[in-house]
Write a protein that holds these residues in place. Structure first.
Motif: not given
Lengths: 128, 108
Positions: B41, B43, B47-49, B51, B92
């Motif tokens: 992922f 990020q 912002q949001s993660p 994929r 991540y």
């Protein structure tokens, strides 16, 4: 398009409660497992909870077990997180995310969809 | 419980240069069906993660081909062939219910 929108965050005192909601659109919500993930300020990602497509299987992280309750309403395309006995360490951005797709007819889990869609998050601050 | 260890923690990179992030798991990630469900992922700041990679090496729709994933068993790698300014953020790895600690990519 496929979308998840969280709401319900805010400032709450230690020991208080909040209910988060996640509205899903653009896909057949009832086919998917769903999850809540949180991120404390300046920290990494942490699983909080997930729920199966029917609601019959539920998981909680040890850090929230007994205090948080996940639920869903497939008729309303919505996911919820009831948070009770909140602590300062629960302060975080809470994200909902789509998990695997489950075919109830075949019993097949399609992990292609695993964590492929996330909402923008809602902020929970626990402070006196 | 599976532990996912990422390195490095921080990765300063010159624009246009390659970058490589390692993710090691405490046990084999090969599932009972023979698949390895290791995801990456991105990020970006604020912002949001998102994929990027699923099942070790499959790029999600819209992900530039400068991103690639590889590995097997317990050792996995995310590579960016030529870093661009929009690649700044935290990366991540994740398997099951476990996230790695994250690697912060920044421009030198």
């Amino acid at each position: 398009q496929v979308q998840l929108v969280e709401s319900g965050g805010g400032l709450v005192k230690p020991g208080g409660s909040l209910r988060l909601s996640c509205a899903a659109s653009g896909f057949t919500f009832s086919d998917y497992y769903m999850s809540w993930i949180r991120q404390a300020p300046g920290k990494g990602l942490e699983w909080v909870s997930y729920i199966s497509s029917s609601g019959s299987t539920i998981y909680y992280a040890d850090s929230v077990k007994g205090r948080f309750t996940i639920s869903r309403d497939n008729a309303k395309n919505s996911l919820y997180l009831q948070m009770n006995s909140l602590r300062a360490e629960d302060t975080a951005v809470y994200y909902c995310a789509r998990r695997e797709k489950y075919d109830i007819l075949t019993g097949y889990y399609d992990y292609y969809y695993y964590m492929d869609v996330w909402g923008k998050g809602t902020t929970v601050t626990v402070s006196s | 419980d599976v532990v996912m260890t990422q390195s490095p923690l921080s990765l300063p990179v010159t624009l246009g240069q390659p970058a490589s992030i390692s993710c090691r798991s405490s046990q084999s990630l090969v599932y009972s069906d023979g698949n390895t469900y290791l995801n990456w992922f991105q990020q970006r700041p604020g912002q949001s993660p998102r994929r990027l990679i699923y099942k070790v090496s499959n790029r999600d729709s819209g992900v530039p081909d400068r991103f690639s994933g590889s590995g097997s068993g317990t050792d996995f790698t995310l590579k960016i062939s030529r870093v661009e300014a929009e690649d700044v953020g935290v990366y991540y790895c994740m398997q099951g219910l476990t996230f790695g600690g994250g690697t912060k990519v920044e421009i030198k």
